[in-house]
Design a protein around this motif. Structure first.
Motif, mmCIF file in Angstrom:
data_model
loop_
_atom_site.group_PDB
_atom_site.id
_atom_site.type_symbol
_atom_site.label_atom_id
_atom_site.label_comp_id
_atom_site.label_asym_id
_atom_site.label_seq_id
_atom_site.Cartn_x
_atom_site.Cartn_y
_atom_site.Cartn_z
ATOM 1 N N ASP A 29 0.752 -4.654 4.708
ATOM 2 C CA ASP A 29 1.998 -4.515 4.071
ATOM 3 C C ASP A 29 1.850 -3.818 2.963
ATOM 4 O OD1 ASP A 29 0.339 -6.197 2.849
ATOM 5 O OD2 ASP A 29 1.602 -8.029 3.007
ATOM 6 N N ASP A 30 0.918 -2.880 2.530
ATOM 7 C CA ASP A 30 0.786 -1.959 1.577
ATOM 8 C C ASP A 30 2.137 -1.225 1.319
ATOM 9 O OD1 ASP A 30 0.290 -0.113 -0.363
ATOM 10 O OD2 ASP A 30 -1.688 0.361 0.275
ATOM 11 N N GLU A 31 2.825 -1.339 -0.095
ATOM 12 C CA GLU A 31 4.096 -0.864 -0.331
ATOM 13 C C GLU A 31 4.103 0.685 -0.266
ATOM 14 O OE1 GLU A 31 5.707 -2.231 -4.034
ATOM 15 O OE2 GLU A 31 5.925 -4.039 -3.458
ATOM 16 N N GLU A 32 2.793 1.131 -0.257
ATOM 17 C CA GLU A 32 2.867 2.733 -0.452
ATOM 18 C C GLU A 32 3.124 3.419 1.034
ATOM 19 O OE1 GLU A 32 -0.559 4.438 -1.890
ATOM 20 O OE2 GLU A 32 -0.186 3.349 -4.272
ATOM 21 N N LEU A 33 2.991 2.331 2.251
ATOM 22 C CA LEU A 33 3.378 2.710 3.378
ATOM 23 C C LEU A 33 4.350 2.320 4.014
ATOM 24 C CD1 LEU A 33 -0.488 1.971 4.860
ATOM 25 C CD2 LEU A 33 0.408 4.260 3.843
#
Length: 217
Positions: A61-65
């Protein structure tokens, strides 16, 4: 400008990762991409992200992805085109197995941009006339794309799968529906120096056209 982050289908079976693409018109990208993508769950995740929900196409759930990201302040500084004619090129799949292709015209468009504070070199391309050099029988073969679903291809209705004549594949077309990132830069000046360089290397062409071979094509 938009960045689209998707699961990278070109990775070999023992590793995984994501890949980024860029476009100026996200709705035009969506219209073309949903015709090519066969994973309906991936399409649903894309549409949720486009609607404003935080969604990734990876195991995190990395925001960069987040699949769809917009930078309203992105800027295109330089653009240029490169045309290569009647070239034989070597492409590799993810396991470094190679095939050779004969290309009549390869038209590359480059855009040097700043997106989310990063200086990037983006490329799109259109191939007009392409055939694979079939090494067993010594014939030319029709080309099918095996990688990530960002390539539109057109094959003449009456074109054979194999032929002794390269001319039989002159009307075959492969083109991207988005920009592919082909390098980033630490500064504007470094990006400017890259813009001034002429041509593209064999290694860069192989990286740009990776979605023709894909993981195991």
């Amino acid at each position: 400008m938009y960045k689209i982050t998707l699961f990278d289908c070109n990775c070999p079976g023992f590793v995984s990762g994501t890949v980024n693409y860029y476009c100026e018109d996200i709705h035009r990208f969506e219209e073309e991409w949903v015709k090519l993508e066969i994973d309906q769950e991936r399409i649903r995740r894309f549409k949720r992200s486009l609607a404003g929900e935080f969604v990734t196409d990876y195991y995190t759930d990395d925001e960069e992805l987040n699949i769809v990201q917009e930078d309203k302040h992105a800027e295109i500084y330089f653009e240029k085109d490169v045309l290569l004619r009647d070239k034989e090129i070597e492409l590799f799949n993810s396991y470094q197995c190679s095939e050779r292709f004969r290309v009549h015209a390869l038209k590359i468009h480059m855009a040097f941009v700043r997106f989310q504070g990063t200086f990037l070199r983006l490329m799109s391309y259109r191939i007009e006339g392409i055939a694979m050099l079939e090494h067993v029988w010594g014939k030319y073969a029709a080309v099918h794309c095996h990688g990530n679903r960002i390539l539109k291809s057109t094959h003449p209705v009456f074109a054979p799968d194999y032929s002794d004549r390269i001319e039989d594949f002159d009307d075959a077309v492969i083109e991207t529906i988005a920009y592919i990132p082909m390098g980033d830069f630490c500064s504007f000046e470094e990006m400017k120096r890259s813009y001034r360089k002429k041509g593209v290397s064999r290694k860069e062409i192989a990286g740009l056209l990776v979605d023709i071979m894909g993981e195991s094509g």
